[in-house]
Motif scaffolding. Structure first.
Motif, mmCIF file in Angstrom:
data_model
loop_
_atom_site.group_PDB
_atom_site.id
_atom_site.type_symbol
_atom_site.label_atom_id
_atom_site.label_comp_id
_atom_site.label_asym_id
_atom_site.label_seq_id
_atom_site.Cartn_x
_atom_site.Cartn_y
_atom_site.Cartn_z
ATOM 1 N N GLN A 75 -2.242 7.814 -16.599
ATOM 2 C CA GLN A 75 -1.730 6.489 -16.277
ATOM 3 C C GLN A 75 -1.271 6.527 -14.905
ATOM 4 N N ILE A 106 -4.127 5.940 -12.538
ATOM 5 C CA ILE A 106 -4.751 4.738 -12.364
ATOM 6 C C ILE A 106 -3.852 3.696 -11.598
ATOM 7 N N ASP A 107 -2.589 3.673 -12.002
ATOM 8 C CA ASP A 107 -1.509 3.156 -11.263
ATOM 9 C C ASP A 107 -1.772 3.251 -9.803
ATOM 10 N N ILE A 162 -4.341 4.358 -7.807
ATOM 11 C CA ILE A 162 -5.448 3.953 -7.733
ATOM 12 C C ILE A 162 -5.374 2.557 -7.337
ATOM 13 N N HIS A 163 -4.782 1.600 -8.306
ATOM 14 C CA HIS A 163 -4.664 0.122 -8.054
ATOM 15 C C HIS A 163 -3.862 -0.157 -6.898
ATOM 16 N N LYS A 164 -2.616 0.446 -6.786
ATOM 17 C CA LYS A 164 -1.702 0.267 -5.837
ATOM 18 C C LYS A 164 -2.357 0.581 -4.331
ATOM 19 N N CYS A 165 -3.000 1.642 -4.181
ATOM 20 C CA CYS A 165 -3.893 2.030 -3.074
ATOM 21 C C CYS A 165 -4.878 0.989 -2.611
ATOM 22 N N ARG A 166 -5.647 0.588 -3.663
ATOM 23 C CA ARG A 166 -6.967 -0.482 -3.589
ATOM 24 C C ARG A 166 -6.250 -1.767 -3.128
ATOM 25 N N GLU A 167 -5.161 -2.078 -3.750
ATOM 26 C CA GLU A 167 -4.791 -3.320 -3.141
ATOM 27 C C GLU A 167 -4.115 -3.561 -1.685
ATOM 28 N N GLU A 209 -10.685 -1.345 -1.517
ATOM 29 C CA GLU A 209 -11.253 -0.417 -2.362
ATOM 30 C C GLU A 209 -12.286 0.652 -1.780
ATOM 31 N N LEU A 213 -13.105 1.195 -14.233
ATOM 32 C CA LEU A 213 -12.074 1.165 -13.138
ATOM 33 C C LEU A 213 -12.986 0.611 -11.883
#
Length: 501
Positions: free
Chosen positions: A250, A253-254, A256-261, A265, A292
């Protein structure tokens, strides 16, 4: 005393006379090799990596000068052999300069010398991954952080590289435990790069568990790329990459989402390490990457370094099992592409670029000469300098075979042109290695003296028992055989080697 006959016959001679290769009527042979890819087919590969898939026995017919352009059934084959530099109407091809140019292009990764400079910014880590390749230490041991003195010396050596475009990669341990050192190194490098006219790409390798908003904003402000590890669904990832009292899956995953934002991507990548547990779930691992939103996945086997060698039940498996896993995962990836979701397998993509294009690749493990020193150099947390990342991992197992020197003690010339580098250069070229020199897949593969030394106790290695050789030969064979069998899949493979991110 028994008389020994000096008479030789065609059956006892090892080689024909040189004139036999020049005066035979019909056509001259150019250098090529061949390999059977199935019961019915063999592949011919020339010195620049051009290939032709032909019926079994074709190589023997070519060598025997039995391919006759006046025979309608041979006309197309003859034309392909001429056009792709397998044979020539004359001993010296008219387009020999084209052949030479293409060969130079294949080797052009050597033009600017070392690009990737890895800074092991800290050996500390808060994870306890059972396959850890660098024998990490616990988080309270600050003496395992890279000093500013060694950071400065590493940057100074990086600036001496003749390559105008260099990459500065921060590794660990867990690099974010020494985030302040990353900031120091980036700011220092920016100043030095301006002075030396260098373009620097920055990469941070991290498990993302410690990622903060401040860190992400700093990455964004300085165009820093993020590379992380994702071993698949939670039940695999958490087993492989354990973090005490936390859900490692988790957290990544969190992160990855934060970095992508913030970073986008395309600036966030992930790697799979294949353990014994992973081998049972090839489709599930691919599915997790697709879930993902990833458009690439790098399927790599376990490496024989560090803690990975101590947990044999979890990490040791036969090459055949990995290949079975790889093919099942690749089939899943191909199916996603057929259904309209673009995702490529990175290892296959590297090999396919070598097979299908005249251009070089920057992947260290599949280069000849090998990428150590010429493409990558590693500055360890303690100032030690190693020929590659794997060489640094080996050093953590108390084997200093590939240590080149120490930051602040040795000059650039001593490191890159010294006796150790010269000795290694003799085992870095697969064109001259036994077993590789006659292999049809030589131009698609590489040399890996560090792996050879680690697994076989020899820098040259023994190809018939080398898992590196077994793995690469089968993957290359499988990719060629698959393209020949299914043209739709060939189109998919070709889409993987475009510039699409």
């Amino acid at each position: 005393m028994m008389a020994i006959s000096t008479k030789t016959t065609d059956h006892s001679r090892k080689f024909k006379d040189f004139g036999d290769f020049l005066s035979t009527p019909g056509y001259a042979l150019l250098p090529f090799k061949f390999h059977r890819i199935s019961e019915e087919k063999e592949v011919l590969v020339n010195e620049i990596g051009d290939f032709l898939v032909t019926p079994s026995g074709t190589a023997a017919r070519i060598v025997a000068r039995e391919v006759n352009p006046e025979n309608p059934s041979d006309l197309e084959l003859y034309a392909d052999l001429i056009a792709n530099f397998f044979i020539s109407p004359s001993p010296l091809p008219d387009l020999i300069e084209v052949l030479a140019t293409r060969y130079r292009t294949k080797k052009s990764f050597l033009d600017y010398f070392t690009s990737l400079h890895i800074f092991v910014i800290s050996l500390r880590c808060e994870h306890t991954c059972h396959y850890c390749q660098v024998s990490r230490v616990t988080t309270d041991k600050n003496r395992f952080d890279m000093s500013q003195f060694h950071i400065d010396e590493g940057i100074a050596m990086m600036m001496k590289s003749p390559n105008p475009r260099v990459t500065m990669e921060f590794q660990g341990g867990e690099a974010l435990l020494a985030f302040e050192n990353i900031v120091y190194a980036v700011e220092k490098t920016k100043m030095e790069a301006d002075k030396h006219g260098k373009h620097v790409t920055y990469v941070v390798c991290t498990n993302l568990a410690l990622l903060s908003d401040e860190m992400v904003q700093y990455f964004y402000a300085n165009n820093i790329l993020v590379s992380t590890s994702l071993d698949g669904p939670a039940f695999i990832h958490n087993k492989n990459r354990h973090k005490a009292n936390a859900n490692s899956h988790q957290l990544v995953i969190d992160g990855i989402h934060k970095c992508r934002e913030i970073l986008g991507e395309e600036n966030v990548s992930a790697l799979v390490t294949t353990t014994t547990l992973s081998l049972e779930y090839p489709e599930e691992i691919v599915d997790e990457y697709v879930r993902l939103g990833f458009h690439n996945i790098f399927l790599r086997p376990i490496s024989p370094y560090g803690f990975a060698t101590r947990n044999t039940n979890k990490n040791k498996y036969e090459t055949a099992r990995f290949l079975d896993f790889y093919k099942k995962a690749l089939a899943r990836i191909i199916q996603y592409n057929i259904e309209g979701y673009f995702i490529r397998e990175d290892y296959a993509s590297i090999i396919l670029k070598k097979i299908l294009t005249p251009f070089p690749v920057g992947y260290v493990d599949l280069q000849s000469p090998a990428g150590l020193i010429t493409n990558v150099i590693v500055f360890n947390y303690d100032g030690s300098i190693y020929a590659s990342d794997e060489a640094r991992m080996l050093a953590e197992m108390n084997d200093q075979t590939f240590k080149l020197g120490t930051l602040g003690e040795n000059t650039y010339e001593e490191i890159f042109y010294g006796g150790k580098a010269a000795a290694l250069s003799e085992v870095m070229v697969n064109e001259s290695l036994p077993g590789c020199s006659e292999c049809a897949f030589q131009s698609y593969c590489g040399a890996d003296p560090v792996f050879n030394h680690t697994t076989q106790g020899d820098l040259i290695g023994h190809r018939p028992t080398s898992s590196f050789c077994q793995r690469n030969m089968e993957i290359i064979r499988y990719l060629i055989e698959t393209m020949d069998r299914n043209k739709e899949i060939e189109k998919i493979f070709r889409s993987w080697i475009t510039d699409r991110s």
